[in-house]
Design a protein around this motif. Structure first.
Motif, PDB file in Angstrom:
ATOM      1  N   GLY A   1     -18.118  -5.415 -51.935  1.00  0.00           N
ATOM      2  CA  GLY A   1     -16.691  -5.535 -52.223  1.00  0.00           C
ATOM      3  C   GLY A   1     -16.270  -4.603 -53.341  1.00  0.00           C
ATOM      4  N   LYS A   2     -17.105  -4.514 -54.377  1.00  0.00           N
ATOM      5  CA  LYS A   2     -16.785  -3.618 -55.487  1.00  0.00           C
ATOM      6  C   LYS A   2     -16.838  -2.162 -55.035  1.00  0.00           C
ATOM      7  N   VAL A   3     -17.831  -1.832 -54.219  1.00  0.00           N
ATOM      8  CA  VAL A   3     -17.928  -0.465 -53.698  1.00  0.00           C
ATOM      9  C   VAL A   3     -16.703  -0.150 -52.850  1.00  0.00           C
ATOM     10  N   GLY A   4     -16.291  -1.091 -52.033  1.00  0.00           N
ATOM     11  CA  GLY A   4     -15.104  -0.898 -51.200  1.00  0.00           C
ATOM     12  C   GLY A   4     -13.853  -0.662 -52.026  1.00  0.00           C
TER      13      GLY A   4
ATOM     14  N   LYS B   1      -9.792   3.189 -54.226  1.00  0.00           N
ATOM     15  CA  LYS B   1      -9.163   3.884 -55.348  1.00  0.00           C
ATOM     16  C   LYS B   1      -9.368   5.390 -55.247  1.00  0.00           C
ATOM     17  N   ALA B   2     -10.577   5.800 -54.858  1.00  0.00           N
ATOM     18  CA  ALA B   2     -10.863   7.230 -54.718  1.00  0.00           C
ATOM     19  C   ALA B   2     -10.017   7.832 -53.603  1.00  0.00           C
ATOM     20  N   GLY B   3      -9.882   7.113 -52.499  1.00  0.00           N
ATOM     21  CA  GLY B   3      -9.053   7.590 -51.396  1.00  0.00           C
ATOM     22  C   GLY B   3      -7.594   7.720 -51.802  1.00  0.00           C
ATOM     23  N   GLN B   4      -7.096   6.747 -52.549  1.00  0.00           N
ATOM     24  CA  GLN B   4      -5.709   6.807 -53.018  1.00  0.00           C
ATOM     25  C   GLN B   4      -5.507   7.986 -53.955  1.00  0.00           C
ATOM     26  N   LYS B   5      -6.490   8.233 -54.812  1.00  0.00           N
ATOM     27  CA  LYS B   5      -6.392   9.356 -55.744  1.00  0.00           C
ATOM     28  C   LYS B   5      -6.364  10.682 -54.986  1.00  0.00           C
ATOM     29  N   LEU B   6      -7.191  10.799 -53.954  1.00  0.00           N
ATOM     30  CA  LEU B   6      -7.181  12.024 -53.140  1.00  0.00           C
ATOM     31  C   LEU B   6      -5.833  12.216 -52.455  1.00  0.00           C
ATOM     32  N   GLN B   7      -5.281  11.131 -51.943  1.00  0.00           N
ATOM     33  CA  GLN B   7      -3.969  11.233 -51.295  1.00  0.00           C
ATOM     34  C   GLN B   7      -2.908  11.664 -52.298  1.00  0.00           C
TER      35      GLN B   7
END
Length: 79
Positions: free
Chosen positions: A50-53, A58-64
């Protein structure tokens, strides 16, 4: 007579069940400990996943966000 047989059957079944529960051997006890340990390990893995997810989200949102910013910067250059 049938009533007496039914009462005797129920009584014996109850005694056998109690005896079976109390006579756990070392292998059965070890198996129960393994089951509990495996259950706890599974719970911990689920928490970790869950923490990894959440980190991946967050990383995906930052890339977007960065891609959107780059597009806006490119659009300003073209004007």
């Amino acid at each position: 007579m049938a009533l007496a047989a039914a009462v005797l059957t129920v009584t014996l079944a109850g005694c056998e069940k109690k005896q079976a529960e109390n006579s756990s051997g070392p292998a059965e006890k070890a198996g129960q400990q393994i089951d509990r340990a495996a259950s706890r390990a599974g719970e911990e893995l689920n928490k970790f996943a869950g923490k990894v997810g959440q980190g991946m989200e967050k990383a995906g949102q930052k890339l977007q966000d960065e891609a959107k910013q780059a597009q806006q910067n490119e659009a300003r250059k073209d004007q």
